[in-house]
Design an enzyme around this catalytic site. Structure first.
Site, PDB file in Angstrom:
ATOM      1  N   ARG A  87       0.848  -1.205   0.000  1.00 54.96           N
ATOM      2  CA  ARG A  87       0.000   0.000   0.000  1.00 54.96           C
ATOM      3  C   ARG A  87       0.882   1.254   0.000  1.00 54.96           C
ATOM      4  NH1 ARG A  87      -5.409  -1.340   0.893  1.00 54.96           N
ATOM      5  NH2 ARG A  87      -5.756  -3.387   1.836  1.00 54.96           N
ATOM      6  N   CYS A 205     -20.946 -14.113   4.004  1.00 53.61           N
ATOM      7  CA  CYS A 205     -21.529 -14.790   2.836  1.00 53.61           C
ATOM      8  C   CYS A 205     -20.634 -15.889   2.307  1.00 53.61           C
ATOM      9  CB  CYS A 205     -21.829 -13.772   1.741  1.00 53.61           C
ATOM     10  SG  CYS A 205     -20.378 -12.904   1.080  1.00 53.61           S
ATOM     11  N   CYS A 226     -22.072  -9.840  -6.952  1.00 53.04           N
ATOM     12  CA  CYS A 226     -20.987  -9.960  -5.980  1.00 53.04           C
ATOM     13  C   CYS A 226     -19.886  -8.975  -6.351  1.00 53.04           C
ATOM     14  CB  CYS A 226     -20.433 -11.387  -5.985  1.00 53.04           C
ATOM     15  SG  CYS A 226     -18.983 -11.647  -4.933  1.00 53.04           S
ATOM     16  N   ASP A 227     -19.254  -8.348  -5.345  1.00 50.38           N
ATOM     17  CA  ASP A 227     -18.203  -7.376  -5.642  1.00 50.38           C
ATOM     18  C   ASP A 227     -16.922  -8.048  -6.123  1.00 50.38           C
ATOM     19  OD1 ASP A 227     -18.471  -8.198  -2.902  1.00 50.38           O
ATOM     20  OD2 ASP A 227     -16.829  -6.879  -2.359  1.00 50.38           O
ATOM     21  N   CYS A 270     -16.863 -33.930   2.524  1.00 45.12           N
ATOM     22  CA  CYS A 270     -16.017 -33.325   3.551  1.00 45.12           C
ATOM     23  C   CYS A 270     -16.794 -33.163   4.856  1.00 45.12           C
ATOM     24  CB  CYS A 270     -15.522 -31.956   3.071  1.00 45.12           C
ATOM     25  SG  CYS A 270     -14.560 -31.050   4.308  1.00 45.12           S
ATOM     26  N   CYS A 293      -9.791 -24.403  -0.358  1.00 51.16           N
ATOM     27  CA  CYS A 293     -10.236 -25.631   0.306  1.00 51.16           C
ATOM     28  C   CYS A 293      -9.190 -26.161   1.294  1.00 51.16           C
ATOM     29  CB  CYS A 293     -10.589 -26.689  -0.727  1.00 51.16           C
ATOM     30  SG  CYS A 293     -11.111 -28.271  -0.019  1.00 51.16           S
TER      31      CYS A 293
END
Length: 314
Positions: A87, A205, A226-227, A270, A293
């Site tokens: 940044r 989410c 969705c962003d 799973c 995963c």
């Protein structure tokens, strides 16, 4: 946008302002926002969240956020040497002092805020340093978001993306610190998993059984589900041409939401599938299995005993 959305809601309406950098829209823009929310509210309880890098915050902004009870998220990746690794200012200078100055304004005005830390290929090596720095600054509401950007040339992760195994280890080490400090420190993923385990719903989410909890509306009225997935293939419509209600209730969004349950056999078998439901669809590029995963499996295996100890005290 405000009028159409508030006509669809009953009693409560939630807005989240993001960018790019949403401060660049100017304070006049958000003064207009709250004016419109008040006009179309009809008794609504309205909440506004705001995600910023914090470098342009000043007393006027912080007083505005305090007056209208905005919840502000600050992008801060850790102490100076970790935060400044990526940044940087356009000329290469540090942004750390600007961010900390902005946090000082928020504290001075009594604004509720939290910190979002991006976990990248560099910062993943310093979980204790990041956690201790943030909590040492009195910041007790934390969110750690894994950096994953797909290369358009190869559909593989970029060099600055965090590795799946490394991110899993990062989560485990942060979990030990959070477990020591619980319930004084809130880590969004951990508190969401705990809430799920004790039957209080899901607060994130990524770990929900289906997508579609919100939509993204771009500056020109384009709507996406969705962003992370503002792409031609997920375009839902434009509110200047189609009412927002029709877009939200349409089959495109429904199909996107349902697609999350399209998991491969490894996921379906799973033991932790009911906690992650395959993770975010953005993380499944060319696969029905999340890139993260291995992170989730490692974390859920490692944290189970710790969560059990908390549950026994609730």
């Amino acid at each position: 946008m405000v009028s159409q959305f508030m006509e669809m809601t009953s009693g409560r309406a939630s807005f989240s302002w993001q960018g790019g950098e949403p401060l660049l829209a100017g304070l006049d823009f958000y003064e207009r926002v709250v004016e419109l929310q008040s006009r179309y509210g009809r008794g609504h309880v309205v909440s506004n969240a705001f995600q910023t890098n914090g470098t342009r915050l000043d007393e006027r902004w912080s007083d505005f956020f305090a007056e209208y009870k905005f919840l502000v998220g600050i992008s801060l990746d850790g102490p100076r040497e970790i935060h400044d690794h990526y940044r940087k200012k356009p000329g290469g200078g540090s942004t750390f002092d600007d961010v900390m100055r902005g946090i000082g304004f928020l504290k001075g005005s009594g604004v509720d805020f939290n910190v979002l830390s991006v976990v990248n290929d560099f910062s993943v090596n310093y979980p204790e340093e990041i956690y201790d720095f943030l909590t040492g600054e009195g910041i007790k509401f934390l969110q750690f978001v894994p950096c994953l950007e797909w290369s358009p040339e190869s559909d593989s992760p970029t060099e600055f993306s965090v590795g799946a195994e490394e991110y899993g280890e990062f989560l485990c080490r942060i979990f030990d610190l959070w477990l020591r400090d619980y319930p004084e420190v809130y880590v969004r993923m951990f508190n969401s998993v705990l809430a799920t385990r004790v039957g209080l719903g899901r607060g994130i989410c990524t770990l929900a059984p289906a997508c579609g909890e919100y939509v993204v509306i771009e500056h020109n009225g384009d709507v996406y589900p969705c962003d992370f997935l503002v792409e031609p293939g997920t375009f839902l419509g434009n509110i200047m041409e189609t009412p927002l209600r029709s877009i939200v209730e349409g089959t495109k969004l429904l199909n996107f939401a349902r697609a999350k349950s399209n998991l491969d056999e490894t996921c379906r078998d799973c033991p932790w599938v009911d906690l992650c439901f395959g993770g975010c669809q953005y993380h499944r590029r060319n696969s029905r299995r999340s890139y993260f995963c291995p992170s989730y499996r490692k974390f859920f295996d490692y944290s189970d005993e710790g969560f059990n100890s908390i549950e026994s005290r609730i």
